[in-house]
Each structure stands twice: as C-alpha cells, then as structure tokens.
Design a protein around this motif. Structure first.
Motif, mmCIF file in Angstrom:
data_model
loop_
_atom_site.group_PDB
_atom_site.id
_atom_site.type_symbol
_atom_site.label_atom_id
_atom_site.label_comp_id
_atom_site.label_asym_id
_atom_site.label_seq_id
_atom_site.Cartn_x
_atom_site.Cartn_y
_atom_site.Cartn_z
ATOM 1 N N ILE B 56 0.818 -1.115 0.077
ATOM 2 C CA ILE B 56 0.030 0.101 -0.042
ATOM 3 C C ILE B 56 0.827 1.254 0.143
ATOM 4 O O ILE B 56 0.712 2.126 -0.852
ATOM 5 C CB ILE B 56 -0.715 -0.094 1.219
ATOM 6 N N SER B 59 2.587 1.752 -3.308
ATOM 7 C CA SER B 59 2.018 2.058 -4.518
ATOM 8 C C SER B 59 1.911 3.522 -4.340
ATOM 9 O O SER B 59 1.668 3.940 -5.298
ATOM 10 C CB SER B 59 0.530 1.552 -4.028
ATOM 11 N N ARG B 64 1.502 2.388 -8.928
ATOM 12 C CA ARG B 64 1.459 1.194 -9.358
ATOM 13 C C ARG B 64 0.775 0.124 -8.367
ATOM 14 O O ARG B 64 1.730 0.096 -7.307
ATOM 15 C CB ARG B 64 2.619 0.294 -10.006
ATOM 16 N N THR B 65 -0.335 -0.475 -8.398
ATOM 17 C CA THR B 65 -0.712 -1.196 -7.184
ATOM 18 C C THR B 65 -0.462 -2.837 -7.530
ATOM 19 O O THR B 65 -0.591 -3.429 -6.618
ATOM 20 C CB THR B 65 -2.021 -0.939 -7.046
ATOM 21 N N ASN B 66 -0.243 -3.231 -8.864
ATOM 22 C CA ASN B 66 -0.226 -4.555 -9.018
ATOM 23 C C ASN B 66 -1.662 -5.175 -8.850
ATOM 24 O O ASN B 66 -1.810 -6.268 -8.454
ATOM 25 C CB ASN B 66 1.053 -5.139 -8.270
ATOM 26 N N ILE B 67 -2.602 -4.524 -8.817
ATOM 27 C CA ILE B 67 -3.791 -5.067 -8.522
ATOM 28 C C ILE B 67 -4.686 -4.800 -9.824
ATOM 29 O O ILE B 67 -4.584 -3.712 -10.439
ATOM 30 C CB ILE B 67 -4.777 -4.413 -7.369
ATOM 31 N N LEU B 99 -8.696 -7.947 -7.711
ATOM 32 C CA LEU B 99 -9.868 -7.437 -6.990
ATOM 33 C C LEU B 99 -10.875 -7.868 -7.795
ATOM 34 O O LEU B 99 -11.163 -7.380 -8.897
ATOM 35 C CB LEU B 99 -9.616 -6.267 -6.982
ATOM 36 N N LEU B 114 -16.514 2.707 -10.005
ATOM 37 C CA LEU B 114 -15.977 3.992 -8.827
ATOM 38 C C LEU B 114 -15.087 3.024 -7.890
ATOM 39 O O LEU B 114 -14.239 3.937 -7.356
ATOM 40 C CB LEU B 114 -17.487 4.482 -8.326
ATOM 41 N N HIS B 115 -15.762 2.115 -7.162
ATOM 42 C CA HIS B 115 -14.677 1.446 -6.459
ATOM 43 C C HIS B 115 -13.332 1.021 -6.760
ATOM 44 O O HIS B 115 -12.288 1.350 -5.911
ATOM 45 C CB HIS B 115 -15.750 0.131 -5.771
ATOM 46 N N LEU B 117 -11.852 2.636 -9.041
ATOM 47 C CA LEU B 117 -11.025 3.835 -9.232
ATOM 48 C C LEU B 117 -10.181 4.258 -7.963
ATOM 49 O O LEU B 117 -9.290 4.656 -7.733
ATOM 50 C CB LEU B 117 -11.847 4.940 -9.518
ATOM 51 N N LYS B 118 -11.190 3.993 -6.755
ATOM 52 C CA LYS B 118 -10.559 4.487 -5.550
ATOM 53 C C LYS B 118 -9.216 3.456 -4.983
ATOM 54 O O LYS B 118 -8.445 3.990 -4.536
ATOM 55 C CB LYS B 118 -11.690 3.996 -4.379
ATOM 56 N N TYR B 119 -9.485 2.307 -5.785
ATOM 57 C CA TYR B 119 -8.047 1.841 -5.389
ATOM 58 C C TYR B 119 -7.048 1.616 -6.468
ATOM 59 O O TYR B 119 -6.092 0.875 -6.490
ATOM 60 C CB TYR B 119 -8.488 0.246 -5.166
ATOM 61 N N GLN B 120 -7.003 2.599 -7.312
ATOM 62 C CA GLN B 120 -6.119 2.803 -8.066
ATOM 63 C C GLN B 120 -5.487 1.625 -9.142
ATOM 64 O O GLN B 120 -4.366 1.405 -9.054
ATOM 65 C CB GLN B 120 -4.999 3.676 -7.349
#
Lengths: 354, 354
Positions: B56, B59, B64-67, B99, B114-115, B117-120
DNA sequence: TCTCGTCGTGAATGCGTATTCATTGTTTGC
DNA sequence: GCAAACAATGAATACGCATTCACGACGAGA
C-alpha cells in the motif's frame, strides 16, 4: 496521450472549492464536522474534477484497507463458486473489496498469505486450502483475523466456521439405512481436507452403530473432482472381489454427479433402483433434472454470516477471536437418489431456505 | 492482545541490519544497486522481524498497485468461472492480485468502477456486464486501461477481446444444415449483451444464405441461465401454432444444458434423434456424459493472453490502446448432440487444446 | 457586556515506502 | 600514479490522505 495522467487530488479539489485540504477529507467522511453547505461545495468541485478519493493513500493513515482476502482452493467445485458469490455480494454491500486468490488443490496457501500480508488486508477467509500454523500465527501477530471456511487446522488456534460435516455424514447414513441399504460405498475427496474426512467419519460411525460391518463399507478416493469421482465409481463396480454396494455416498455433490454420470453411461445403472446415492452440499446444480440429488444442504448464508461475525471487521480494535469453532447444522434434502422411506415421506420437500 | 499490533517497518529492519531505510527498500527491489552481502544481511533482519513490505505504501509513490480489477457479470455461467480461474492463475504467476467484483446480471458496472477507481488499480477487465461510455472515458482519462472480455460497447473507444461470436454462430448453423435440419429454434440470452446478439445474428445469417425462411427460425429469450433456457425450451415445444424445430441453438453451453434437461425430462425428447442441439463455449461441463455437447469452443487461454497484451501492465507508460477489437476464431467441437454428417466424420475429435 | 462553550476551518504532521541527489570509498584507464 | 568513472550508501523528500491541534467566529448564559 500517456498513462499516469494527473489524477485530481484532494488539494486540487480544495483549491477549486476555495477550502483547505482537510475540509475535502471531511467532506467525504460521514459524520465529520463540516458545514453542510461547505460539503456540498466540495462535492460539487470534486464532481467537476472527476475526483475519487484515493483509498490507497487513506489506508496508509487509517490502517484499514477495506480489503478482505478470499483464498479459494477448488473452483472446480461449484460449491465454492457459490461461496465466492455469497461473500462477494456481502462484501460489496458493506463497501469492502474482495482480493481473490486461487490455490491449486493440494497446494498450501502460505505463498498466497504472503501476498495478502503485503496488501495489509483487513481479514482473510480461507476455503478448501491448506495453511501452515506458522502463517496463521504471523497473521494473528500482525492483527489480521483469519477464518477457516469449512475447514480446520489441527493444532492451530485459528477460528473457523463449518458445516457439521460429521453430523451430515450421519444423516446420509441414516437415510440409507431407512431406505433399506445393506452394503455401502463411499467416494471421498482430498484426504488432507478435514471436510471430506469428517463427512466420511460421521457416515461410517453411524453405520457401525447400526451393526454394519466395516468390511461392508467400501471406501475409494476420488481426487475431489467430477472426473475423479467418475473413475472411482467405476473402480468400485469393477472390483469383482467385493459385493456390489447398494448405496453410495458421494462426499460432495459434484463428485456424486460424476459418479452417477459414469455409472449410468458406462454401466447402465439406474439411480436409485440399482444404487442409491447420497451426497453433500446441495449446490443449485444438485436439483437439475438428471440428478435430483438427495443431499445435505450446507447453509451457505448462515456460514457467511458467522464468518463475518468472527472477523468483526467493523471493530478492528477488538482482539482477534481465536480457536472458535462454529459447526452449523446441515439439513437433509430429500430428492430422488434415495427412495424415500414411508417414515420420511412428509419431509420430501425441496423448497429453498436454509 | 489487541489488533493493530506494531508491524515491522523498513526502518525497523534497517535499524536491525545496521543500514538506512532506503537500503531496505533496495534489498527488496530486484536489479537495484545494492551489495549482495548487504542485501543478504537485510533480508536476514527482515526474516527475524517477520517484515513484509507494505504494498500500500509503495503504491503511493510508484503509482502502481499490481492490482487488476475483474468485474464478473454472471457467475451462474460456468464459462465465467473458468475465465476467473484463468485470469487468477495468470495474474498470480506475474505477482499481481485480482480484485473481484460481481455485478448482478443486467445491472451496469458503473458503481463497481467507482470502487475500482478508489483503489487505483492498474487495469480493469470487464466480463458479461454493462458499462457506460462515461465510465470508460473516466478510466481512460485517469490512465487506467480497460478491456472488455467477450463484449463490446457500441460507440465507445474501449478495447475488447472476444470470440468471433458471429462466426461461431455460423459454424453451428452450418453443422445443422450439414446434418439435414430443416426447421430451427434458438434460445438467446441477455438481449443487451453483444455476445448473445452476435451469435444469434451469425446463426440466422448463415441460415438465410441457405434459403431458410426467417419464419422457420424460432427465437426465444432464455434469461441467460440454465433455468431460463429450460423454460424457454419448453415454451418452444408447447407452442402449437408453429412447426416443431428439429435443430436447437443454445446460445451458450449452460443454457443448452438447461434446455436439454428440460426437454428430456419433461417431454421425453431424445437428443439428437428428436432434436439436435448446438451451443457455444465448450465449458468442461459440456463433455459430461449426459450432454456431450457439439459446441463452439472459445479459446479462453488465447483470449486471456490477448487481454493481457492489450492491458500491457508491464509498460504502464505506453499510451492506452483504444478501440481495439480482437475477434478470435472459435472452433466447432463435434460431440453427440448433432449427428455427424459423413463429410465431417473425420473431424469428430474431442481432444483438448484450443 | 463579558465569559465560556461550540462549531467550522486551516496549518502542521505522520503513515511506510521509493526515488533523487549528494557523498563516500573503490576501481579503472591512461 | 592521478584523474575519472563507478559502486554502494544515506539524507532528504514526495506520494495523497486523515488526524490532531489551535484559532477565530458566534451564540448562550450570566
């Protein structure tokens, strides 16, 4: 155009709305001290900029990600697809996200857990997969609650929710006995999985209580899959050295389906005339016309609720609940793979509801 | 003991190893400038402290989240379960996380986005669900690539990967024709889904080319589910005003299975003698004994690869690929629900491989 | 009128990491 | 043997947000 375009931050929104950054934060936080008209102005500015709060950044300070990890061991079993679906709907309703890992059947989940830890998830749900006690204590030490779904790990203090598998096995045994079965067979799944073991144990126990000889209970391992169960079923009937069973316990629905299909198509058996079949799970597929399985229903919804209550994601400051074991009663659903004995006839219901 | 226990940070590790924090960061970053022995010392310290890098936090700087988000529209169709499984394995192999969102069939995915997007997230894969063009452009504006899996959105510049559904529909039509069918029926799925539409269109087109009259092609909507297809199939045969079809196109395997089960169990029809059935997907279930579907195989693995190549998660600085449409040829798998005409006989193979 | 509490807001700070840049100590090239 | 390139490291900073604390405005109560 290139990626990594500037995304609006709370500062941008603050500037546009003529407020400071903390005010933007408060505008997006329910029950925070902010004047209603200010909040409206901020939200309006946010809308103009397509601003979406960055959960990653906020997790850094709040130490909550609102992400729960779900580790799945066997997607080939539709039961776990339904479990996934149930958790997914439930989590989304609460505004949480599901980070999904799949683990090859038989493999352990330790590596998956390591990834999980990196993402600081709020909780872990483990289904149908192995996990070392070391990993469990690492999670606990870091304050991450973990719930074993339909599984337990001997010697660990991990909490778990499960169907009363042994009890369910007994229900099937009882149904067979009531229907007059004399010789029995059983196709088990993953020998390392407590679920399969417990069901088999309950089944056998109940038969032994009734004076059935252990030698009249054939046991074959079916690799925990449709195909594995199909060949296991055939092997039972090809073994000339043993009497043919007249009742077959498939350790779960998908394996019972594999066994039934193989026995019908390859050996021409008729269910339940030549062989009665009982199984476990009551996946929606179990009620399809070719199967109509008499099976023990796992109350998924209740199991999901229990899981969430153990995780208590809403009260992260409470201590982790350890060593909890919540067995939930399953219920026998009578359909057409076991002849319904007179005494049970009134029970032959197949409505929904767990 | 209380949650939120102190987790070791890179500073803790640095202190124990006698280095500075950046060195710890480098120790966990491949190909970074650090002396091998220093790295070893750091890793040793990390091990002692059960330190796991906080993705976290990283990121936040790397962006980059790798998600990757996977939005699933219809888990009741096993095809998408297999899609999930394929993506999951592939992503885990690359060290990325999935995810997962489930969206009710028919509902749009805007809220899920929308969710997301929050998690990038680094990318979005959308299967079997609706999405507004507005959301697509929001994602694109923020630099998040999005791939539509087996679906396209008219009027948007979103990229997509899909099976050549129209072509596949034609294959089924051709198989029916070769087998001598004269009157046809078709059970379609989600009318808003391009997948179902295209398959139906290709199917009908091919028949019309062959001089079949449109009035000899019955079309019924089956709610895109096993149960929906079952009742749709029955309705076709209960309609006394029209001639009974001798060939039925189920728009996907699971619906074909529903139709077959209903027609067999309720009307006693024999497949393919009374009615031949063709379908689409070639899910593993299609080869089970009761069905043995002749169907068009979707090459999931290739579709997954194409999806990943469009996302190009490894080169985030490249511009997002827009408007790409990669139709991938399906292949007809002959099994037992359409009598194999002599000309095709050599093709009756059911080995694996796409 | 004055004081005290309340409410809304802003300045400053911390979360855990990656990255830049400067600083050493070390090696290479001529 | 000396300048120059280089390798390894540390100090400082940024990432985007939540939170704490202090401050001013305002109304209520005396």
């Amino acid at each position: 155009m290139v990626r990594r375009q500037a995304r609006a931050t709370s500062f941008d929104v603050a500037a546009l709305a003529g407020v400071s950054q903390p005010v933007v934060s408060r505008a997006f936080t329910p029950n925070s001290r902010i004047a209603p008209e200010t909040r409206e102005r901020v939200l309006e500015a946010a809308r103009k900029l397509n601003y979406v709060p960055n959960s990653i950044a906020s997790s850094l300070t709040t130490k909550r990600t609102n992400i729960v990890a779900l580790i799945l061991g066997n997607l080939a079993n539709p039961f776990y697809v339904h479990v996934l679906h149930a958790f997914s709907k439930r989590m989304q309703a609460e505004g949480r996200q599901l980070l999904v890992f799949t683990v090859d059947p038989g493999a352990d989940s330790d590596e998956a857990i390591l990834h999980v830890l990196k993402y600081q998830v709020d909780g872990v749900i483990l289904t149908a997969a192995q996990l070392s006690t070391r990993m469990i204590s690492i999670c606990h030490d870091r304050g991450i609650p973990i719930v074993l779904f339909n599984r337990y790990i001997p010697g660990s203090d991990a909490s778990g929710v499960r169907c009363d598998n042994a009890g369910g096995g007994r229900l099937i045994a009882e149904a067979f006995l009531a229907a007059g079965a004399k010789t029995f067979a059983m196709i088990t799944g993953d020998p390392k999985g407590t679920t399969s073991q417990d069901r088999a144990r309950g089944f056998v126990e109940r038969l032994l209580e009734e004076g059935i000889k252990r030698s009249d209970i054939i046991e074959v391992e079916g690799q925990s899959s449709y195909e594995g169960a199909a060949s296991a079923a055939l092997s039972i009937f090809k073994d000339k050295s043993r009497p043919k069973p007249d009742a077959l316990f498939g350790i779960n629905d998908i394996m019972a389906m594999g066994a039934i299909d193989a026995l019908r198509s390859r050996l021409g058996l008729s269910i339940p005339n030549d062989l009665m079949v009982g199984s476990f799970d009551d996946i929606p597929e179990a009620r399809r016309a070719p199967y109509q399985l008499t099976t023990v229903r796992q109350p998924i919804d209740r199991m999901v609720e229990e899981t969430l209550s153990i995780l208590h994601l809403d009260e992260p400051d409470l201590p982790i609940e350890r060593g909890i074991d919540r067995p939930i009663q399953g219920r026998l659903i009578w359909r057409n793979t076991i002849p319904v004995p007179p005494a049970y006839r009134f029970e032959k219901t197949d409505e929904s509801g767990s």
